[in-house]
Design an enzyme around this catalytic site. Structure first.
Site, PDB file in Angstrom:
ATOM      1  CE1 TYR A 154      66.182  28.587 -43.142  1.00 22.12           C
ATOM      2  CE2 TYR A 154      68.637  28.151 -42.330  1.00 22.12           C
ATOM      3  CZ  TYR A 154      67.815  28.477 -43.334  1.00 22.12           C
ATOM      4  OH  TYR A 154      68.131  28.850 -44.575  1.00 22.12           O
ATOM      5  CG  HIS A 195      60.546  30.259 -48.180  1.00 18.43           C
ATOM      6  ND1 HIS A 195      61.473  29.041 -48.776  1.00 18.43           N
ATOM      7  CD2 HIS A 195      59.840  30.722 -49.324  1.00 18.43           C
ATOM      8  CE1 HIS A 195      61.183  29.111 -50.145  1.00 18.43           C
ATOM      9  NE2 HIS A 195      60.345  30.028 -50.516  1.00 18.43           N
TER      10      HIS A 195
END
Length: 145
Positions: free
Chosen positions: A24, A100
């Protein structure tokens, strides 16, 4: 008159910058919010994060009731299992961008089937945190078309 764009974030996204940075990245959610606000121009940003499914559903309802111009949503883990989030999104008349940070299709099989995609106008995945700015820009272009 400024339009309202709702950017809604699901579980664990409050941990951006700390949680699995190899997936991430190191950008925090506060930095993501700043990127979105910078990209929004005259449009108003309603930026929220929750770890609770019902809260996310309530915020989608609020976006509907206040006639938000559009929704950018990163439902995180709720993407793959939440019928209530899907049902709420199916009521939205405005454009919806599903977002996402990682490319969910390059990850484990459990992440490959998004329920949210069936209600989304568009999907952005795999651009990292900068995907939020891309989504904000894309939604504004959709609204201006």
């Amino acid at each position: 008159m400024p339009r309202s764009i709702h950017i809604l974030n699901g579980p664990n996204l409050n941990r951006l910058g700390k949680r699995e940075p190899e997936i991430y990245g190191r950008t925090t959610l506060a930095e993501v919010e700043a990127m979105c606000r910078a990209e929004a121009g005259d449009d108003q940003i309603v930026f929220r994060q929750t770890n609770h499914e019902g809260q996310l559903v309530d915020w989608i309802h609020e976006a509907i009731d206040t006639e938000a111009a559009g929704i950018i949503i990163n439902p995180a883990g709720l993407t793959f299992r939440s019928i209530p989030v899907l049902d709420a999104l199916k009521m939205v008349k405005a454009p919806i961008i599903e977002l996402h940070i990682s490319n969910i299709h390059r990850r484990e099989a459990i992440y490959h089937q998004s329920l949210v995609s069936t209600a989304a106008t568009a999907v952005i995945a795999g651009l990292g945190a900068r995907g939020y700015a891309t989504a904000t820009r894309a939604l504004r272009e959709m609204l201006d078309a």
